[in-house]
Design a protein around this motif. Structure first.
Motif, PDB file in Angstrom:
ATOM      1  N   ASP A 299       9.849  78.109  11.182  1.00  0.00           N
ATOM      2  CA  ASP A 299       9.362  78.291  12.541  1.00  0.00           C
ATOM      3  C   ASP A 299       8.944  79.751  12.717  1.00  0.00           C
ATOM      4  O   ASP A 299       9.104  80.571  11.804  1.00  0.00           O
TER       5      ASP A 299
ATOM      6  N   THR B  69      -1.371  79.622  19.305  1.00  0.00           N
ATOM      7  CA  THR B  69      -1.343  78.568  18.297  1.00  0.00           C
ATOM      8  C   THR B  69      -2.009  79.026  17.003  1.00  0.00           C
ATOM      9  O   THR B  69      -1.460  78.825  15.908  1.00  0.00           O
TER      10      THR B  69
ATOM     11  N   HIS C 194      -0.296  79.577  13.056  1.00  0.00           N
ATOM     12  CA  HIS C 194      -0.848  79.113  11.783  1.00  0.00           C
ATOM     13  C   HIS C 194      -1.047  80.292  10.819  1.00  0.00           C
ATOM     14  O   HIS C 194      -0.786  80.171   9.618  1.00  0.00           O
TER      15      HIS C 194
ATOM     16  N   LEU D 216       0.547  74.669  20.839  1.00  0.00           N
ATOM     17  CA  LEU D 216       1.938  74.591  20.400  1.00  0.00           C
ATOM     18  C   LEU D 216       2.882  75.141  21.469  1.00  0.00           C
ATOM     19  O   LEU D 216       2.643  76.225  22.009  1.00  0.00           O
TER      20      LEU D 216
ATOM     21  N   ILE E 273       8.493  78.789  17.835  1.00  0.00           N
ATOM     22  CA  ILE E 273       7.430  77.781  17.760  1.00  0.00           C
ATOM     23  C   ILE E 273       7.539  77.120  16.401  1.00  0.00           C
ATOM     24  O   ILE E 273       7.566  77.790  15.363  1.00  0.00           O
TER      25      ILE E 273
ATOM     26  N   PRO F 286       3.362  73.336  12.891  1.00  0.00           N
ATOM     27  CA  PRO F 286       2.333  72.428  13.416  1.00  0.00           C
ATOM     28  C   PRO F 286       2.169  71.231  12.481  1.00  0.00           C
ATOM     29  O   PRO F 286       2.436  71.311  11.276  1.00  0.00           O
TER      30      PRO F 286
END
Length: 394
Positions: free
Chosen positions: A130, A314, A318, A348, A355, A358
């Protein structure tokens, strides 16, 4: 290589056939996006938010589309990056940097969707389960110790274990004695309110002369900061290393730089301990990965700047999942209007200051046009060197 070659074989995403820009109004600032379409029916999105020059950024995006994007294969990310930067004679600067960054995000979104994998699978995979984030924007309100302390407790109560804030008001260059005492009292109150287990980062907004910055690193030492961010203007980059020698806490910065060429002097002068490239300003996935690798060769950590919308949050997740020297990610998501999340469906979520991994292809985000139509841009401006800016009057 600096022109679109439509004779080469095409990847599974097809070729870019249309480019749009969209802007969403919020109570804080306008958020802008680029949406790329391909002749295979795919769409990819990226963030091109500029805090003050949204119209100009969207205009340049549309112009660059005509010159460099239409007919291009989204998988040719390095060539497209070069074509936009070199072919458009960019020599740094925020508007051009933001356009290149947002387009690059959209390209990775398209590639992930075409391959059926999350974008992070195309940027080194994951070396963590995460991503830890810190909250910013939580201290909207009166500039006094009690107000900051109460809001800090509220932010920690929402699950964050790391907070950033600017206690210095409209200070510029130096602080009066009263303002220095007030600023330090705010930091002390926040530390007392949240306890020793919460990371605190203090923001300088590149505002102080060397003498004031040097005094502040001494005065802030008792509060065990995670870092002191941008204490000096970048016009005085050579003095950053000198300040680092005086500071007990790490020095962070770099959000104002837009590519490896602008970052070169930061690395050469060993200006900071933590670099803060913004995925929507510093060249997108393609460039930020290179900056992270260079930071690693200088024993520096990476904590991306992100004062943008959940799209940039988001995309940043990534980007950092496969970054070994990643530290923590900034987010303002907790202070945004609910309609922002309706407009960028699939962003997200932040849960307990983290977070998760994904799973959707690409970035997993779709822009909802109807919400954009209901919330047009306001083109408002707030000046952080004006008294009371931290209240962010709505």
């Amino acid at each position: 290589m600096l022109t679109v070659d439509t004779t080469r074989p095409t990847g599974p995403a097809g070729r870019i056939s249309r480019v749009e820009t969209l802007t969403l109004g919020t109570a804080w600032r306008d958020f802008s996006y680029v949406r790329l379409h391909t002749d295979e029916g795919l769409t990819g999105v990226g963030e091109i938010t500029h805090p003050y020059r949204g119209r100009e950024t969207c205009s340049l995006t549309e112009a660059m589309a005509e010159r460099h994007l239409l007919g291009a294969d989204p998988f040719d990310v390095e060539e497209i990056w070069l074509r936009m930067y070199q072919g458009d004679f960019l020599r740094g600067g925020d508007i051009g940097g933001i356009v290149v960054s947002g387009v690059d995000q959209a390209l990775y979104d398209l590639m992930g969707k075409a391959l059926g994998v999350p974008a992070y699978r195309l940027t080194g995979g994951a070396c963590r389960t995460d991503v830890r984030v810190y909250a910013n924007g939580w201290y909207t309100g009166e500039r006094d110790p009690a107000s900051f302390a109460a809001r800090a407790k509220e932010a920690v109560g929402r699950g964050y274990d790391a907070l950033k804030f600017d206690p210095f008001g409209a200070g510029l260059g130096e602080l009066s004695r009263d303002e220095l005492r007030r600023s330090l009292a705010i930091v002390a109150a926040v530390r007392e309110a949240v306890g020793p287990g919460v990371d605190l980062f203090v923001e300088g907004h590149a505002r102080f002369a060397m003498a004031t910055a040097a005094r502040l690193v001494r005065e802030l030492e008792p509060y065990e900061l995670g870092w002191f961010e941008e204490p000096l203007p970048w016009t005085h980059i050579d003095r950053y290393a000198e300040l680092r020698q005086r500071a007990a806490m790490p020095i962070a910065g770099g959000e104002h730089f837009h590519n490896r060429y602008e970052y070169a002097r930061l690395f050469a002068t060993a200006a900071v301990d933590v670099i803060q490239p913004d995925l929507s300003m510093a060249g997108g996935f393609t460039e930020v990965r290179k900056l992270a690798a260079q930071a690693d060769t200088h024993a520096m950590l990476v904590a991306p700047h992100n004062s943008n919308s959940p799209v940039c949050t988001t995309a940043s997740v990534h980007a950092v999942l496969g970054m070994p020297n990643f530290s923590i990610l900034e987010t303002f998501d907790g202070m945004l209007d609910p309609h922002v999340f309706d407009a960028v469906r699939g962003a997200l979520p932040v849960e307990n200051g983290r977070i998760g991994l994904p799973s959707a292809p690409g970035l997993g985000i779709e822009l909802v046009d109807e919400v954009f139509a209901e919330h047009p841009p306001s083109h408002r401006f707030w000046n952080m060197f004006a008294e009371g800016w931290e209240r962010r009057a709505r």
